[in-house]
Write an enzyme that holds these catalytic residues in place. Structure first.
Site, PDB file in Angstrom:
ATOM      1  N   TYR A   1       0.663  -1.340   0.037  1.00  0.00           N
ATOM      2  CA  TYR A   1      -0.074   0.043   0.095  1.00  0.00           C
ATOM      3  C   TYR A   1       0.755   1.338   0.037  1.00  0.00           C
ATOM      4  O   TYR A   1       0.828   2.150  -0.625  1.00  0.00           O
ATOM      5  CB  TYR A   1      -0.923  -0.059   1.218  1.00  0.00           C
ATOM      6  CG  TYR A   1      -1.992   1.007   1.076  1.00  0.00           C
ATOM      7  CD1 TYR A   1      -2.988   0.958   0.552  1.00  0.00           C
ATOM      8  CD2 TYR A   1      -2.081   2.037   2.015  1.00  0.00           C
ATOM      9  CE1 TYR A   1      -4.255   1.702   0.423  1.00  0.00           C
ATOM     10  CE2 TYR A   1      -2.925   3.043   2.096  1.00  0.00           C
ATOM     11  CZ  TYR A   1      -4.249   2.932   1.221  1.00  0.00           C
ATOM     12  OH  TYR A   1      -5.227   3.808   1.345  1.00  0.00           O
TER      13      TYR A   1
ATOM     14  N   LYS B   1       0.885   4.000  -2.957  1.00  0.00           N
ATOM     15  CA  LYS B   1       0.546   5.424  -2.715  1.00  0.00           C
ATOM     16  C   LYS B   1       1.380   6.511  -2.940  1.00  0.00           C
ATOM     17  O   LYS B   1       1.299   7.521  -3.479  1.00  0.00           O
ATOM     18  CB  LYS B   1      -0.272   5.500  -1.397  1.00  0.00           C
ATOM     19  CG  LYS B   1      -1.246   4.732  -1.204  1.00  0.00           C
ATOM     20  CD  LYS B   1      -2.474   5.315  -2.214  1.00  0.00           C
ATOM     21  CE  LYS B   1      -3.781   4.478  -2.027  1.00  0.00           C
ATOM     22  NZ  LYS B   1      -4.888   5.079  -3.086  1.00  0.00           N
TER      23      LYS B   1
HETATM   24  P1  NAP Z   1     -13.868   1.469  -0.080  1.00  0.00           P
HETATM   25  O1  NAP Z   1     -14.979   1.700   0.926  1.00  0.00           O
HETATM   26  O2  NAP Z   1     -13.470  -0.011  -0.185  1.00  0.00           O
HETATM   27  O3  NAP Z   1     -14.194   1.874  -1.588  1.00  0.00           O
HETATM   28  C1  NAP Z   1     -13.513   1.580  -2.583  1.00  0.00           C
HETATM   29  C2  NAP Z   1     -13.944   1.065  -3.764  1.00  0.00           C
HETATM   30  O4  NAP Z   1     -13.315   0.799  -5.202  1.00  0.00           O
HETATM   31  C3  NAP Z   1     -15.059  -0.068  -3.636  1.00  0.00           C
HETATM   32  O5  NAP Z   1     -16.095  -0.118  -4.237  1.00  0.00           O
HETATM   33  C4  NAP Z   1     -14.348  -1.189  -4.365  1.00  0.00           C
HETATM   34  O6  NAP Z   1     -14.965  -2.194  -4.569  1.00  0.00           O
HETATM   35  C5  NAP Z   1     -13.631  -0.395  -5.446  1.00  0.00           C
HETATM   36  N1  NAP Z   1     -12.541  -1.081  -6.302  1.00  0.00           N
HETATM   37  C6  NAP Z   1     -11.689  -2.030  -5.569  1.00  0.00           C
HETATM   38  N2  NAP Z   1     -10.849  -2.466  -6.589  1.00  0.00           N
HETATM   39  C7  NAP Z   1     -11.389  -1.816  -7.835  1.00  0.00           C
HETATM   40  C8  NAP Z   1     -10.611  -1.876  -9.138  1.00  0.00           C
HETATM   41  N3  NAP Z   1      -9.892  -3.029  -9.497  1.00  0.00           N
HETATM   42  N4  NAP Z   1     -11.611  -1.190 -10.302  1.00  0.00           N
HETATM   43  C9  NAP Z   1     -12.549  -0.485  -9.840  1.00  0.00           C
HETATM   44  N5  NAP Z   1     -13.084  -0.338  -8.616  1.00  0.00           N
HETATM   45  C10 NAP Z   1     -12.534  -1.122  -7.514  1.00  0.00           C
HETATM   46  O7  NAP Z   1     -12.703   2.356   0.373  1.00  0.00           O
HETATM   47  P2  NAP Z   1     -12.345   3.728   0.478  1.00  0.00           P
HETATM   48  O8  NAP Z   1     -11.771   3.832   1.853  1.00  0.00           O
HETATM   49  O9  NAP Z   1     -13.349   4.621   0.227  1.00  0.00           O
HETATM   50  O10 NAP Z   1     -10.966   4.135  -0.207  1.00  0.00           O
HETATM   51  C11 NAP Z   1     -11.014   4.696  -1.489  1.00  0.00           C
HETATM   52  C12 NAP Z   1      -9.522   5.290  -1.920  1.00  0.00           C
HETATM   53  O11 NAP Z   1      -9.267   6.046  -0.691  1.00  0.00           O
HETATM   54  C13 NAP Z   1      -8.855   4.358  -2.029  1.00  0.00           C
HETATM   55  O12 NAP Z   1      -7.805   4.376  -3.126  1.00  0.00           O
HETATM   56  C14 NAP Z   1      -7.816   4.202  -0.692  1.00  0.00           C
HETATM   57  O13 NAP Z   1      -6.744   3.747  -0.623  1.00  0.00           O
HETATM   58  C15 NAP Z   1      -8.002   5.514  -0.359  1.00  0.00           C
HETATM   59  N6  NAP Z   1      -7.726   6.218   1.095  1.00  0.00           N
HETATM   60  C16 NAP Z   1      -8.602   5.627   1.825  1.00  0.00           C
HETATM   61  C17 NAP Z   1      -8.238   6.009   3.274  1.00  0.00           C
HETATM   62  C18 NAP Z   1      -9.282   5.359   4.572  1.00  0.00           C
HETATM   63  O14 NAP Z   1      -8.790   5.553   5.651  1.00  0.00           O
HETATM   64  N7  NAP Z   1     -10.404   4.737   4.082  1.00  0.00           N
HETATM   65  C19 NAP Z   1      -7.282   6.721   3.558  1.00  0.00           C
HETATM   66  C20 NAP Z   1      -6.540   6.919   2.800  1.00  0.00           C
HETATM   67  C21 NAP Z   1      -6.812   6.882   1.371  1.00  0.00           C
HETATM   68  P3  NAP Z   1     -14.946  -3.628  -3.572  1.00  0.00           P
HETATM   69  O15 NAP Z   1     -15.265  -3.034  -2.375  1.00  0.00           O
HETATM   70  O16 NAP Z   1     -15.810  -4.404  -4.353  1.00  0.00           O
HETATM   71  O17 NAP Z   1     -13.498  -4.090  -3.837  1.00  0.00           O
END
Ligand code: NAP
Length: 266
Positions: free
Chosen positions: A172, A176
């Site tokens: 990760y 990132k």
């Molecule tokens: P999330 O709720 O799991 O949402 C991510 C979405 O992306 C899910 O619908 C997932 O589907 C989909 N996805 C996964 N693999 C994919 C692919 N190959 N192609 C297209 N869609 C795909 O996560 P989130 O927390 O909102 O995260 C969104 C972004 O923010 C990510 O890039 C994450 O790294 C970043 N981020 C999150 C946090 C945090 O604390 N939450 C912090 C920093 C950065 P599935 O659920 O079916 O896999």
């Protein structure tokens, strides 16, 4: 509120930050949204919800079931968005995954490393490459009188782990940091085309992704590392995406905007 009156393409729109970003664009006056995710059912829910929340009377929303790590699927997704609307003004590349459990580098499998980097880093490269081609060839618009006209704005989702390291999430952290590098490279390449490219680096945000790994952490100790002593909300990150997309950020490019409740300043 910042106005985003054009067409936005959003990946990861079925859940968490991507879904919140889609709703934020709809509430900020977007004319249309093209929503993408691997999860068709949740994508359709987001499409219904943004259509109910949209303030632009001409608003339309379309969806693509697409895996951002697959070149053919990304090419089709971006072409579908461009065909539906005739242009793409904003792109938010938010789809991403993390490790299911913490591990040292010595205990990280190649399969995990490749899977995470293929989606988080290669996926952002593929999406941007196709989005830049569309934006570069479209007419530039000046949406705020007196500001220079622009062809497009892209926002990529990095993380605080694109700015600092962690000994437990090798894949990760690598992916990132790559998003921050891709963002800078694209910003430099395409400023001349009137396209801005920025990244957002969130701290811990309450979404299904974080729910999946909560069991591995002492949550009280984790929140002690956050000066604000709380998780961020997906809506708080979505507002940063909308600001960076809007022409209020017209002189901002190649920037990594940290939104982490102060986690990385201590
Ligand atoms: P999330 O709720 O799991 O949402 C991510 C979405 O992306 C899910 O619908 C997932 O589907 C989909 N996805 C996964 N693999 C994919 C692919 N190959 N192609 C297209 N869609 C795909 O996560 P989130 O927390 O909102 O995260 C969104 C972004 O923010 C990510 O890039 C994450 O790294 C970043 N981020 C999150 C946090 C945090 O604390 N939450 C912090 C920093 C950065 P599935 O659920 O079916 O896999």
């Amino acid at each position: 509120m910042f106005s985003v009156p054009g067409i936005a393409l959003i990946t990861g729109a079925g859940s968490g930050i991507g879904r919140a970003t889609a709703l934020a664009f709809a509430r900020a006056g977007a004319l249309g949204l093209h929503l993408a995710d691997v999860n068709r059912g949740r994508l359709e829910e987001t499409r219904k919800d943004v259509s109910a929340e949209a303030v632009n009377p001409q608003f339309k929303a379309y969806t693509s079931e697409a895996d951002v790590s697959k070149e053919d699927q990304v090419v089709r997704m971006v072409q579908d968005a461009a065909n539906n609307f005739g242009r793409i003004d904003y792109a938010a590349n938010i789809a991403g995954i993390s490790e299911n459990a913490p591990a040292s580098m010595a205990d990280t499998s190649v399969a995990t490393y490749d899977k995470i980097n293929n989606i988080n880093a290669r996926g952002v490269f593929l999406c941007m490459r196709e989005q830049l081609k569309v934006m570069r060839d479209q007419e530039a618009l000046a949406r705020i009188p007196g500001r220079p006209s622009v062809r497009g704005a892209i926002v990529n989702m990095s993380s605080i782990y694109g700015c600092v390291g962690s000994g437990k999430f090798t894949s990760y952290v690598t992916s990132k940091h790559a998003v921050v590098g891709l963002t800078k490279a694209a910003a430099i390449s395409h400023s001349v085309d009137g396209i801005r490219v920025n990244a957002v680096c969130p701290g811990f945000v309450d979404t299904p992704m974080v729910d999946n790994v909560k069991g591995f952490f002492d949550l009280r100790a984790l929140l002690e590392t956050v000066p604000m002593k709380r998780f961020g909300m997906a809506e708080e990150i979505a507002d940063v995406v909308v600001f960076l997309s809007s022409e209020r950020a017209s002189f901002v490019t190649g920037h990594s905007f940290v939104a982490d409740g102060g986690t990385t300043i201590v």
